[in-house]
Scaffold this motif. Sequence first.
Motif, PDB file in Angstrom:
ATOM      1  N   SER A 265       0.809  -1.220   0.000  1.00  0.00           N
ATOM      2  CA  SER A 265       0.000   0.000   0.000  1.00  0.00           C
ATOM      3  C   SER A 265       0.840   1.266   0.000  1.00  0.00           C
ATOM      4  O   SER A 265       0.331   2.343  -0.319  1.00  0.00           O
ATOM      5  N   GLN A 266       2.131   1.189   0.330  1.00  0.00           N
ATOM      6  CA  GLN A 266       2.971   2.373   0.448  1.00  0.00           C
ATOM      7  C   GLN A 266       4.001   2.518  -0.672  1.00  0.00           C
ATOM      8  O   GLN A 266       4.306   3.627  -1.085  1.00  0.00           O
ATOM      9  N   ASN A 267       4.557   1.437  -1.161  1.00  0.00           N
ATOM     10  CA  ASN A 267       5.694   1.470  -2.080  1.00  0.00           C
ATOM     11  C   ASN A 267       5.256   1.202  -3.511  1.00  0.00           C
ATOM     12  O   ASN A 267       4.731   0.117  -3.814  1.00  0.00           O
ATOM     13  N   GLY A 268       5.477   2.191  -4.397  1.00  0.00           N
ATOM     14  CA  GLY A 268       5.078   2.053  -5.789  1.00  0.00           C
ATOM     15  C   GLY A 268       6.121   2.613  -6.733  1.00  0.00           C
ATOM     16  O   GLY A 268       6.956   3.448  -6.356  1.00  0.00           O
ATOM     17  N   PHE A 269       6.063   2.176  -8.007  1.00  0.00           N
ATOM     18  CA  PHE A 269       7.064   2.542  -8.998  1.00  0.00           C
ATOM     19  C   PHE A 269       6.393   2.736 -10.359  1.00  0.00           C
ATOM     20  O   PHE A 269       5.503   1.975 -10.741  1.00  0.00           O
ATOM     21  N   ILE A 270       6.844   3.763 -11.096  1.00  0.00           N
ATOM     22  CA  ILE A 270       6.322   4.050 -12.432  1.00  0.00           C
ATOM     23  C   ILE A 270       7.498   4.200 -13.389  1.00  0.00           C
ATOM     24  O   ILE A 270       8.425   4.971 -13.127  1.00  0.00           O
ATOM     25  N   LEU A 271       7.461   3.473 -14.496  1.00  0.00           N
ATOM     26  CA  LEU A 271       8.459   3.603 -15.551  1.00  0.00           C
ATOM     27  C   LEU A 271       7.811   4.299 -16.741  1.00  0.00           C
ATOM     28  O   LEU A 271       6.716   3.929 -17.164  1.00  0.00           O
ATOM     29  N   MET A 272       8.502   5.297 -17.303  1.00  0.00           N
ATOM     30  CA  MET A 272       7.914   6.063 -18.410  1.00  0.00           C
ATOM     31  C   MET A 272       9.014   6.665 -19.267  1.00  0.00           C
ATOM     32  O   MET A 272      10.179   6.756 -18.858  1.00  0.00           O
ATOM     33  N   HIS A 273       8.652   7.051 -20.474  1.00  0.00           N
ATOM     34  CA  HIS A 273       9.575   7.814 -21.304  1.00  0.00           C
ATOM     35  C   HIS A 273       8.964   9.189 -21.577  1.00  0.00           C
ATOM     36  O   HIS A 273       7.751   9.380 -21.550  1.00  0.00           O
ATOM     37  N   THR A 274       9.840  10.148 -21.830  1.00  0.00           N
ATOM     38  CA  THR A 274       9.408  11.544 -21.873  1.00  0.00           C
ATOM     39  C   THR A 274       9.442  12.158 -23.260  1.00  0.00           C
ATOM     40  O   THR A 274       9.177  13.329 -23.408  1.00  0.00           O
ATOM     41  N   ASN A 275       9.770  11.362 -24.268  1.00  0.00           N
ATOM     42  CA  ASN A 275       9.799  11.900 -25.625  1.00  0.00           C
ATOM     43  C   ASN A 275       9.227  10.864 -26.584  1.00  0.00           C
ATOM     44  O   ASN A 275       9.955  10.217 -27.326  1.00  0.00           O
ATOM     45  N   PRO A 276       7.914  10.702 -26.565  1.00  0.00           N
ATOM     46  CA  PRO A 276       7.297   9.622 -27.356  1.00  0.00           C
ATOM     47  C   PRO A 276       7.526   9.742 -28.857  1.00  0.00           C
ATOM     48  O   PRO A 276       7.473   8.749 -29.564  1.00  0.00           O
ATOM     49  N   GLN A 277       7.782  10.960 -29.376  1.00  0.00           N
ATOM     50  CA  GLN A 277       7.897  11.156 -30.812  1.00  0.00           C
ATOM     51  C   GLN A 277       9.296  10.851 -31.341  1.00  0.00           C
ATOM     52  O   GLN A 277       9.484  10.712 -32.537  1.00  0.00           O
ATOM     53  N   SER A 279      12.950   8.703 -31.735  1.00  0.00           N
ATOM     54  CA  SER A 279      13.459   7.335 -31.696  1.00  0.00           C
ATOM     55  C   SER A 279      14.378   7.130 -30.494  1.00  0.00           C
ATOM     56  O   SER A 279      14.539   6.017 -30.011  1.00  0.00           O
ATOM     57  N   GLU A 280      14.997   8.187 -30.014  1.00  0.00           N
ATOM     58  CA  GLU A 280      15.832   8.146 -28.812  1.00  0.00           C
ATOM     59  C   GLU A 280      15.005   8.659 -27.634  1.00  0.00           C
ATOM     60  O   GLU A 280      14.980   9.845 -27.347  1.00  0.00           O
ATOM     61  N   LYS A 281      14.333   7.756 -26.941  1.00  0.00           N
ATOM     62  CA  LYS A 281      13.470   8.149 -25.840  1.00  0.00           C
ATOM     63  C   LYS A 281      14.282   8.396 -24.572  1.00  0.00           C
ATOM     64  O   LYS A 281      15.256   7.705 -24.308  1.00  0.00           O
ATOM     65  N   THR A 282      13.879   9.390 -23.806  1.00  0.00           N
ATOM     66  CA  THR A 282      14.479   9.646 -22.505  1.00  0.00           C
ATOM     67  C   THR A 282      13.599   9.009 -21.448  1.00  0.00           C
ATOM     68  O   THR A 282      12.426   9.342 -21.330  1.00  0.00           O
ATOM     69  N   TRP A 283      14.174   8.099 -20.683  1.00  0.00           N
ATOM     70  CA  TRP A 283      13.397   7.316 -19.732  1.00  0.00           C
ATOM     71  C   TRP A 283      13.488   7.901 -18.332  1.00  0.00           C
ATOM     72  O   TRP A 283      14.536   8.398 -17.918  1.00  0.00           O
ATOM     73  N   GLN A 284      12.358   7.850 -17.613  1.00  0.00           N
ATOM     74  CA  GLN A 284      12.254   8.357 -16.258  1.00  0.00           C
ATOM     75  C   GLN A 284      11.676   7.271 -15.347  1.00  0.00           C
ATOM     76  O   GLN A 284      11.001   6.351 -15.815  1.00  0.00           O
ATOM     77  N   PHE A 285      11.937   7.415 -14.046  1.00  0.00           N
ATOM     78  CA  PHE A 285      11.458   6.452 -13.061  1.00  0.00           C
ATOM     79  C   PHE A 285      10.945   7.222 -11.851  1.00  0.00           C
ATOM     80  O   PHE A 285      11.643   8.080 -11.301  1.00  0.00           O
ATOM     81  N   LEU A 286       9.697   6.962 -11.461  1.00  0.00           N
ATOM     82  CA  LEU A 286       9.102   7.599 -10.287  1.00  0.00           C
ATOM     83  C   LEU A 286       8.976   6.574  -9.161  1.00  0.00           C
ATOM     84  O   LEU A 286       8.608   5.427  -9.408  1.00  0.00           O
ATOM     85  N   ARG A 287       9.249   7.028  -7.926  1.00  0.00           N
ATOM     86  CA  ARG A 287       9.143   6.153  -6.752  1.00  0.00           C
ATOM     87  C   ARG A 287       8.327   6.860  -5.669  1.00  0.00           C
ATOM     88  O   ARG A 287       8.456   8.072  -5.473  1.00  0.00           O
ATOM     89  N   THR A 288       7.484   6.093  -4.986  1.00  0.00           N
ATOM     90  CA  THR A 288       6.759   6.610  -3.824  1.00  0.00           C
ATOM     91  C   THR A 288       6.909   5.637  -2.664  1.00  0.00           C
ATOM     92  O   THR A 288       6.964   4.420  -2.866  1.00  0.00           O
ATOM     93  N   PHE A 289       7.007   6.198  -1.465  1.00  0.00           N
ATOM     94  CA  PHE A 289       7.096   5.374  -0.260  1.00  0.00           C
ATOM     95  C   PHE A 289       6.014   5.756   0.750  1.00  0.00           C
ATOM     96  O   PHE A 289       6.065   5.336   1.897  1.00  0.00           O
ATOM     97  N   ASN A 290       5.033   6.549   0.301  1.00  0.00           N
ATOM     98  CA  ASN A 290       3.940   6.956   1.195  1.00  0.00           C
ATOM     99  C   ASN A 290       2.583   6.815   0.523  1.00  0.00           C
ATOM    100  O   ASN A 290       1.700   7.640   0.702  1.00  0.00           O
ATOM    101  N   GLY A 291       2.421   5.769  -0.263  1.00  0.00           N
ATOM    102  CA  GLY A 291       1.124   5.479  -0.859  1.00  0.00           C
ATOM    103  C   GLY A 291       0.713   6.399  -1.981  1.00  0.00           C
ATOM    104  O   GLY A 291      -0.477   6.531  -2.269  1.00  0.00           O
ATOM    105  N   GLY A 292       1.673   7.038  -2.644  1.00  0.00           N
ATOM    106  CA  GLY A 292       1.356   7.853  -3.808  1.00  0.00           C
ATOM    107  C   GLY A 292       1.173   9.327  -3.534  1.00  0.00           C
ATOM    108  O   GLY A 292       0.868  10.087  -4.448  1.00  0.00           O
ATOM    109  N   LYS A 293       1.364   9.781  -2.303  1.00  0.00           N
ATOM    110  CA  LYS A 293       1.227  11.216  -1.998  1.00  0.00           C
ATOM    111  C   LYS A 293       2.421  12.002  -2.513  1.00  0.00           C
ATOM    112  O   LYS A 293       2.273  13.120  -3.004  1.00  0.00           O
ATOM    113  N   THR A 294       3.614  11.437  -2.378  1.00  0.00           N
ATOM    114  CA  THR A 294       4.826  12.090  -2.837  1.00  0.00           C
ATOM    115  C   THR A 294       5.627  11.126  -3.693  1.00  0.00           C
ATOM    116  O   THR A 294       5.802   9.962  -3.325  1.00  0.00           O
ATOM    117  N   TRP A 295       6.101  11.618  -4.842  1.00  0.00           N
ATOM    118  CA  TRP A 295       6.902  10.815  -5.759  1.00  0.00           C
ATOM    119  C   TRP A 295       8.234  11.510  -6.004  1.00  0.00           C
ATOM    120  O   TRP A 295       8.281  12.735  -6.133  1.00  0.00           O
TER     121      TRP A 295
END
Length: 344
Positions: A265-277, A279-295
């Motif tokens: 319920s507290q620890n979550g992770f999101i993988l995403m890229h920031t330049n969909p258009q 061919s060289e996508k820049t990848w980002q990673f979000l982490r939360t340890f308080n149930g999604g309130k702060t990433w």
Amino acid sequence: MTTLINNKKLVVLLVFLLCAGCFHEEASTPSPHLMTSLTQKRDNGFSVVAGEKIGIQDQVQPIHVKPTKAISFVDELHGYGVASSARDLQFLKSSDGGLTWRALSRLPQTIMLSAISFVNPQTGWLLTSESSDEKSELRLTLDGGQTWEVIAQDLPGLESRGVEPFFRFFDRHQGLIAFQSGKDMVLLRTQDGGLTWSASSRISMPIEEKSVFTFRSVIEGWFIGPSKKDKEVSILYHMTDGETWQETGRLPSFFAPQALSFTDSQNGFILMHTNPQSSEKTWQFLRTFNGGKTWSQHEFPSTFQPLAASLHLSFPTATSGWLLDARDLWRTTDGGLNWSLLTP
């Protein structure tokens, strides 16, 4: 006379002390409106803060066989996966955190794998379909994948979808299958280890576009999709009752979420890229340890370029995680701040 003056002073002093107590009590007790406002702000707070950059390390030890279709780790060491060959599907096991794999059993190539889920090193399920007619089959193993038994067929709602569903067992009895169908999400639940399944009423989705989602129980889930007003803004939604999605917050613009995982319920992770258009996508990673309130937001180096067509993110604990695409397998032991490439 002196006594009268002293009595008057005593009365004045008592009045002063009583009034001072009244002033102190009034100043130390906020109004009900102020207390409600502060509580709501704390409960509804959502923020994304910058974090340190992610490190990538190459693995020197080559892997001769590795999963290519799906993975499921139950702890820091024990993981399971499926690889395809020209003749069949191989079910694989790792006992060292994904460094090495060995084949335990095989399935005919005519069987199409949909998903895999293990709850402990011995008990797991495979959701498959026959390529000829797309009829679904659910297989169970109680010996760590050496033998499999078909325990259910033709699960409701899974006919001829062609979409990879979310599939997970949370214990020996409770399991969930979820998939988007247009503007709705369909949830299939089991309470008897997969022998029987009940289909929920269609749950209305915030958007119709296909997006990423995950569940950490049969009723609690997370969903990310573009905003109805601004498609370049991603919205994070949370479900706690198995029926409705509630908006939690807005992620920064220009994000294209690719994978989402919650350990608890507290620890979550999101993988995403920031330049969909590009061919060289820049990848980002979000982490939360308080149930999604702060990433916290972390940037991958430019050398990190997974094949985004099919990504599997598995975090059995808050620190140990694996990422699989059609080509490579990565592992982290510190919650995603550093990743090791396990494939040559």
